[in-house]
Each structure stands twice: as structure tokens, then as C-alpha cells.
Motif scaffolding. Structure first.
Motif, PDB file in Angstrom:
ATOM      1  N   TYR A  60       0.857  -1.189   0.000  1.00 56.14           N
ATOM      2  CA  TYR A  60       0.000   0.000   0.000  1.00 56.14           C
ATOM      3  C   TYR A  60       0.892   1.238   0.000  1.00 56.14           C
ATOM      4  O   TYR A  60       1.949   1.253   0.641  1.00 56.14           O
ATOM      5  N   ASN A  61       0.443   2.253  -0.683  1.00 56.59           N
ATOM      6  CA  ASN A  61       1.160   3.525  -0.653  1.00 56.59           C
ATOM      7  C   ASN A  61       0.394   4.489   0.254  1.00 56.59           C
ATOM      8  O   ASN A  61      -0.595   5.091  -0.158  1.00 56.59           O
ATOM      9  N   ASP A 113     -11.785  13.191   8.623  1.00 56.95           N
ATOM     10  CA  ASP A 113     -13.069  13.471   7.976  1.00 56.95           C
ATOM     11  C   ASP A 113     -12.983  14.681   7.046  1.00 56.95           C
ATOM     12  O   ASP A 113     -13.986  15.106   6.474  1.00 56.95           O
ATOM     13  N   ASP A 114     -11.777  15.234   6.878  1.00 59.52           N
ATOM     14  CA  ASP A 114     -11.570  16.335   5.934  1.00 59.52           C
ATOM     15  C   ASP A 114     -11.659  15.782   4.510  1.00 59.52           C
ATOM     16  O   ASP A 114     -11.096  14.726   4.209  1.00 59.52           O
ATOM     17  N   GLU A 115     -12.350  16.486   3.628  1.00 59.74           N
ATOM     18  CA  GLU A 115     -12.566  15.988   2.272  1.00 59.74           C
ATOM     19  C   GLU A 115     -11.253  15.771   1.525  1.00 59.74           C
ATOM     20  O   GLU A 115     -11.135  14.858   0.711  1.00 59.74           O
ATOM     21  N   ARG A 116     -10.238  16.582   1.809  1.00 60.41           N
ATOM     22  CA  ARG A 116      -8.945  16.405   1.138  1.00 60.41           C
ATOM     23  C   ARG A 116      -8.289  15.090   1.552  1.00 60.41           C
ATOM     24  O   ARG A 116      -7.649  14.417   0.741  1.00 60.41           O
ATOM     25  N   PHE A 117      -8.462  14.720   2.816  1.00 59.65           N
ATOM     26  CA  PHE A 117      -7.942  13.433   3.280  1.00 59.65           C
ATOM     27  C   PHE A 117      -8.778  12.288   2.706  1.00 59.65           C
ATOM     28  O   PHE A 117      -8.250  11.294   2.213  1.00 59.65           O
ATOM     29  N   LEU A 118     -10.094  12.445   2.763  1.00 58.57           N
ATOM     30  CA  LEU A 118     -10.988  11.386   2.294  1.00 58.57           C
ATOM     31  C   LEU A 118     -10.801  11.094   0.813  1.00 58.57           C
ATOM     32  O   LEU A 118     -10.916   9.942   0.378  1.00 58.57           O
ATOM     33  N   SER A 120      -9.087   5.760  -2.348  1.00 62.51           N
ATOM     34  CA  SER A 120      -8.289   4.876  -3.193  1.00 62.51           C
ATOM     35  C   SER A 120      -7.643   3.774  -2.355  1.00 62.51           C
ATOM     36  O   SER A 120      -7.653   2.593  -2.739  1.00 62.51           O
ATOM     37  N   PHE A 121      -7.098   4.153  -1.214  1.00 57.14           N
ATOM     38  CA  PHE A 121      -6.500   3.175  -0.299  1.00 57.14           C
ATOM     39  C   PHE A 121      -7.549   2.166   0.164  1.00 57.14           C
ATOM     40  O   PHE A 121      -7.313   0.957   0.168  1.00 57.14           O
ATOM     41  N   GLU A 122      -8.719   2.653   0.530  1.00 60.91           N
ATOM     42  CA  GLU A 122      -9.768   1.766   1.032  1.00 60.91           C
ATOM     43  C   GLU A 122     -10.221   0.781  -0.041  1.00 60.91           C
ATOM     44  O   GLU A 122     -10.506  -0.382   0.250  1.00 60.91           O
ATOM     45  N   GLY A 123     -10.261   1.245  -1.291  1.00 64.78           N
ATOM     46  CA  GLY A 123     -10.616   0.343  -2.385  1.00 64.78           C
ATOM     47  C   GLY A 123      -9.608  -0.782  -2.539  1.00 64.78           C
ATOM     48  O   GLY A 123      -9.979  -1.936  -2.803  1.00 64.78           O
ATOM     49  N   GLU A 124      -8.324  -0.470  -2.362  1.00 67.88           N
ATOM     50  CA  GLU A 124      -7.278  -1.495  -2.446  1.00 67.88           C
ATOM     51  C   GLU A 124      -7.420  -2.513  -1.321  1.00 67.88           C
ATOM     52  O   GLU A 124      -7.291  -3.726  -1.543  1.00 67.88           O
ATOM     53  N   VAL A 125      -7.676  -2.028  -0.122  1.00 68.50           N
ATOM     54  CA  VAL A 125      -7.815  -2.936   1.022  1.00 68.50           C
ATOM     55  C   VAL A 125      -9.044  -3.828   0.848  1.00 68.50           C
ATOM     56  O   VAL A 125      -9.004  -5.030   1.136  1.00 68.50           O
ATOM     57  N   PHE A 126     -10.135  -3.247   0.356  1.00 69.13           N
ATOM     58  CA  PHE A 126     -11.362  -4.014   0.117  1.00 69.13           C
ATOM     59  C   PHE A 126     -11.089  -5.144  -0.875  1.00 69.13           C
ATOM     60  O   PHE A 126     -11.509  -6.294  -0.664  1.00 69.13           O
ATOM     61  N   GLU A 127     -10.375  -4.831  -1.948  1.00 64.97           N
ATOM     62  CA  GLU A 127     -10.030  -5.852  -2.943  1.00 64.97           C
ATOM     63  C   GLU A 127      -9.185  -6.959  -2.314  1.00 64.97           C
ATOM     64  O   GLU A 127      -9.433  -8.156  -2.530  1.00 64.97           O
ATOM     65  N   ASN A 128      -8.191  -6.581  -1.539  1.00 68.23           N
ATOM     66  CA  ASN A 128      -7.311  -7.579  -0.924  1.00 68.23           C
ATOM     67  C   ASN A 128      -8.046  -8.419   0.115  1.00 68.23           C
ATOM     68  O   ASN A 128      -7.813  -9.631   0.233  1.00 68.23           O
ATOM     69  N   VAL A 139     -13.226 -11.732 -11.498  1.00 67.94           N
ATOM     70  CA  VAL A 139     -13.857 -11.118 -10.330  1.00 67.94           C
ATOM     71  C   VAL A 139     -13.557  -9.623 -10.308  1.00 67.94           C
ATOM     72  O   VAL A 139     -12.420  -9.200 -10.537  1.00 67.94           O
ATOM     73  N   GLU A 140     -14.581  -8.856 -10.040  1.00 67.71           N
ATOM     74  CA  GLU A 140     -14.453  -7.406  -9.885  1.00 67.71           C
ATOM     75  C   GLU A 140     -14.943  -7.053  -8.490  1.00 67.71           C
ATOM     76  O   GLU A 140     -16.087  -7.333  -8.131  1.00 67.71           O
ATOM     77  N   MET A 141     -14.066  -6.465  -7.688  1.00 66.29           N
ATOM     78  CA  MET A 141     -14.411  -6.095  -6.314  1.00 66.29           C
ATOM     79  C   MET A 141     -14.244  -4.586  -6.189  1.00 66.29           C
ATOM     80  O   MET A 141     -13.142  -4.071  -6.367  1.00 66.29           O
ATOM     81  N   THR A 142     -15.295  -3.884  -5.897  1.00 71.24           N
ATOM     82  CA  THR A 142     -15.200  -2.427  -5.927  1.00 71.24           C
ATOM     83  C   THR A 142     -16.168  -1.779  -4.952  1.00 71.24           C
ATOM     84  O   THR A 142     -17.230  -2.338  -4.652  1.00 71.24           O
ATOM     85  N   LEU A 143     -15.798  -0.590  -4.499  1.00 71.32           N
ATOM     86  CA  LEU A 143     -16.627   0.175  -3.565  1.00 71.32           C
ATOM     87  C   LEU A 143     -17.401   1.289  -4.267  1.00 71.32           C
ATOM     88  O   LEU A 143     -17.865   2.221  -3.614  1.00 71.32           O
ATOM     89  N   VAL A 144     -17.545   1.209  -5.584  1.00 70.77           N
ATOM     90  CA  VAL A 144     -18.257   2.261  -6.314  1.00 70.77           C
ATOM     91  C   VAL A 144     -19.699   2.365  -5.824  1.00 70.77           C
ATOM     92  O   VAL A 144     -20.301   1.386  -5.383  1.00 70.77           O
ATOM     93  N   LYS A 145     -20.244   3.569  -5.925  1.00 71.25           N
ATOM     94  CA  LYS A 145     -21.630   3.808  -5.521  1.00 71.25           C
ATOM     95  C   LYS A 145     -22.613   3.569  -6.661  1.00 71.25           C
ATOM     96  O   LYS A 145     -23.805   3.392  -6.445  1.00 71.25           O
ATOM     97  N   SER A 146     -22.091   3.593  -7.897  1.00 72.66           N
ATOM     98  CA  SER A 146     -22.925   3.355  -9.073  1.00 72.66           C
ATOM     99  C   SER A 146     -22.156   2.469 -10.047  1.00 72.66           C
ATOM    100  O   SER A 146     -20.934   2.610 -10.183  1.00 72.66           O
ATOM    101  N   VAL A 147     -22.865   1.575 -10.724  1.00 71.53           N
ATOM    102  CA  VAL A 147     -22.198   0.635 -11.634  1.00 71.53           C
ATOM    103  C   VAL A 147     -22.164   1.141 -13.075  1.00 71.53           C
ATOM    104  O   VAL A 147     -21.729   0.420 -13.969  1.00 71.53           O
TER     105      VAL A 147
END
Length: 373
Positions: free
Chosen positions: A25-26, A41-46, A51-59, A128-136
Motif C-alpha cells: 500500500y502507498n 473526515d476532511d474531504e482532502r484526506f478522504l 483509493s486506499f480503502e478500495g485497495e484494502v477491500f479488494e485484498n 472477479v471485480e471487487m469495488t466500492l463504487v456507488k454506481s455501476v
């Protein structure tokens, strides 16, 4: 049809030890933002954190799947990746695991497909596609491309997909019939982020999953696919009809539709600089040379024209026309499109030139065309 297990649905991580901490992870940028005093909870951090959370979810899901398939009799093989597989050099014109531990297919120059996981039954191949997208909505095009690639290199299998999404996603019922959809509870990677960023956390030993089902990409038998030769063939055949500016009957052929899905765009000729400026006078000061004409397939399945202007080998503009308002976007100098355009320029002939009247005819053809998967 494969059914989601309760522990995957509920995101139970009890049986995966600390395996998630053995993936790469970077987090450097995230740590810098926190050092600057940004709250989580700052939008710049979020924005960076998603992107990081998506990588962890996939792993996380990969770790769950590699255990899940061990108990599913119909699954015959499952490709190892990440820390379950020794990383090596990415090989051209085949599936391999790259230095980042991802399953990829690449040409001699570019990666053209990446797969979160792949497994087999006797007659089927599942990607397999694993993703946290809100819309497909944007996911459809990606699925279409990946399916087409796998159909091309694995013609002996029926290609299917397993899509794993979070609760609250919209449009899941609009996904194609070949896709099985699993929905999990909402996912949070906060625990993993804390473990990674806390220097005093001592991770447990990695638990490698092994067995007859777990295979490396080197044992796969693929059908050889010549990427750039196929692009050139589509150019030649689509413009080869003596009485038509574009051979739509050729483009509707099943094998050609598959290639169009794979490439997402293909090239049909070029326009003279002056002709192009007549069509779009607002670009008069920006069009400096002839323009390459390509056909792009949208996520809806509709075909539309898009244009490219090459300044140098790695300096490429994409001229995108929405309605009557064109805009120019720079392409990645190391992306696949730059390489495609350079290749097409080597083989383009004077008789591939398109006039304004030809462009108008093509737009009318596309407006009434029915070219589906």
C-alpha cells in the motif's frame, strides 16, 4: 450459481489473520496529510483515502475468496496473486502476475487488462471485480472490455463474472446476465490503516493458502492474440467496402463486436486539417495538423466518433465532441492510446482519408446502428 457465504457478506475477518498487512500500500501521502493536521473526515484526506480503502477491500475479498473456493467442488482452479504468489517479471501477450502482485495481461508495451481474481470450473472462467463504487454505470464498460479479452485468449471457456459490491450501490440489477452479483455489508479499512501506520504494531505471520486448486499463471493455456495486428485488420476491413464509407455489416459481426469491446475504440482513417477546422472552427488556432479519426464504444453500447492529433510520439491530444462543442484533452504519454495511434500512423494510407461528407454519413449510420454485445 455461486452463492455468497455469510462470513463474506458480513465481512468477517476472523480467518485471514494479518494477511492484509502483507500487501503493498502507498500510504505516504495520507501520512503527510495527517502530519499537516488534516482530520480524517476532511474531504482532502478522504479523497486520497478512498483509493486506499478500495485497495484494502479488494485484498480482503481476495483473501476470503481464496479460502472460499477451497470448499467449492465446482471450482477447479484459482489463480494465486499478491503475497500468495512470488512476484516476477510481467510477460508480454499472456496473463501473468506483475511486480505489484496483480493479475494482468499486457502487450509488448502496455498492460491492457487487470483482474482482481480469476478462477475456473470445468467449462467456465470467472473474472472477479471487487469495488466500492456507488454506481455501476462506468463499471459496465470495464466488464465488457475484460470479458472480450478473456473470450479472445480463452475461447475454450464460457466467460462469466463475479461482481462484489457494497450495500447502497445503485444499478446492480442493470449488470449483464453473465455477471453474478454479491452484496456485502459496508466496508471500512480504518483498522488496517491504523495497523499499517502504527510502527509498534507487530503483525502475525502470513498464512499462505496452498492446494491443488491454487495455480500460477504459468500453467495456463492461452490462445495467442496479436493486439496491433488486429487493430490494423479492423481498419482495413471496416474501410474495405467499395461502395460504402464504413462497412457496418463487418462491424456487426460477432467476432468484430468482441474486438470492439476489447479495444473500446478503433481507428478508421484521418481528416485533413482544413476539413476538420471547417467542422469545428472554434478549434482553428489549436488544430496544427491532420487528425486521426477513431470510433469509440460508450458504456451504453453506442458508437461515436472521437479524434486524435499527434504532436510528437508521446504528445497526443484527444478531441472529444459532445454535441457541437469540442474539447481537447491530453492523453497519458505512456498509455495504450499513444502507442495505438503511433502504430496506426505507420500503416495509414491516402485512401483512408475522410471528408466532411463522410463524417456526416458515419454519424447518421451510428445514430441508427444496433451493435450490442
Amino acid at each position: 450459481m455461486l452463492k455468497i457465504s455469510d462470513d463474506i457478506k458480513n465481512l468477517d475477518d476472523a480467518n485471514i489473520a494479518d494477511n492484509l498487512l502483507y500487501y503493498e500500500y502507498n500510504t505516504k501521502h495520507l501520512r503527510q496529510l495527517e502530519k499537516q493536521g488534516l482530520a480524517r473526515d476532511d474531504e482532502r484526506f478522504l479523497s486520497a483515502y478512498r483509493s486506499f480503502e478500495g485497495e484494502v477491500f479488494e485484498n480482503y475479498l481476495y483473501e476470503k475468496l481464496i479460502r472460499y473456493v477451497m470448499d467449492i467442488d465446482e471450482v477447479t482452479e484459482f489463480i494465486a496473486k499478491g503475497p500468495h504468489k512470488k512476484s516476477g517479471k510481467t510477460l508480454p501477450n499472456t496473463l501473468s502476475v506483475n511486480s505489484k502482485g496483480q493479475i494482468v495481461y499486457r502487450t509488448n508495451r502496455n498492460e491492457i487488462g487487470e483482474f482482481d481474481a480469476i478462477f475456473f470450473t470445468k467449462k467456465e472462467l470467472y473474472f472477479v471485480e471487487m469495488t466500492l463504487v456507488k454506481s455501476v454505470t462506468n463499471l459496465k464498460r470495464r466488464l465488457r472490455k475484460k470479458k472480450a479479452l478473456l473470450q479472445t485468449i480463452f475461447p475454450q471457456y464460457t466467460i462469466k463474472s463475479l461482481i462484489i459490491l457494497n450495500e447502497g450501490v445503485s444499478g446492480a440489477r442493470q449488470l449483464p446476465d453473465y455477471a453474478s452479483v454479491w452484496i456485502t455489508k459496508p466496508y471500512s479499512s480504518a483498522k488496517v490503516y491504523d495497523q499499517i501506520t502504527k510502527n509498534d504494531y507487530k503483525r502475525k505471520p502470513f498464512e499462505k493458502i496452498e492446494g491443488k486448486k491454487i495455480i500460477g499463471t504459468e500453467v495456463l493455456k492461452l490462445h495467442y492474440f496479436k493486439y496491433y495486428n488486429t487493430l490494423a485488420w479492423i481498419l482495413k476491413q471496416s474501410r474495405g467496402h467499395k461502395d460504402r464509407v464504413l462497412d457496418m455489416s463487418f462491424l456487426k459481426r460477432k467476432d468484430v463486436v468482441r474486438f470492439v469491446n476489447l479495444f473500446t475504440k478503433f481507428y478508421i482513417g484521418f481528416m485533413d486539417k482544413e476539413d476538420f477546422i471547417k467542422m469545428y472552427p472554434s478549434l482553428k488556432d489549436k488544430i496544427t495538423q491532420n487528425v486521426m479519426v477513431a470510433v469509440e464504444k460508450e458504456h451504453t453500447g453506442r458508437l461515436q466518433l472521437t479524434y486524435f492529433m499527434q504532436h510528437t510520439r508521446r504528445n497526443l491530444d484527444n478531441i472529444i465532441v459532445t454535441g457541437d462543442a469540442p474539447k481537447i484533452a491530453k492523453k497519458d504519454p505512456y498509455g495504450i492510446t499513444v502507442t495505438e495511434v503511433a502504430h496506426i500512423y505507420k500503416i495509414i494510407k491516402p485512401y483512408h482519408q475522410l471528408k466532411i461528407k463522410d463524417i456526416n454519413i458515419i454519424n447518421k449510420l451510428f445514430a441508427s446502428a444496433d451493435i450490442q454485445e
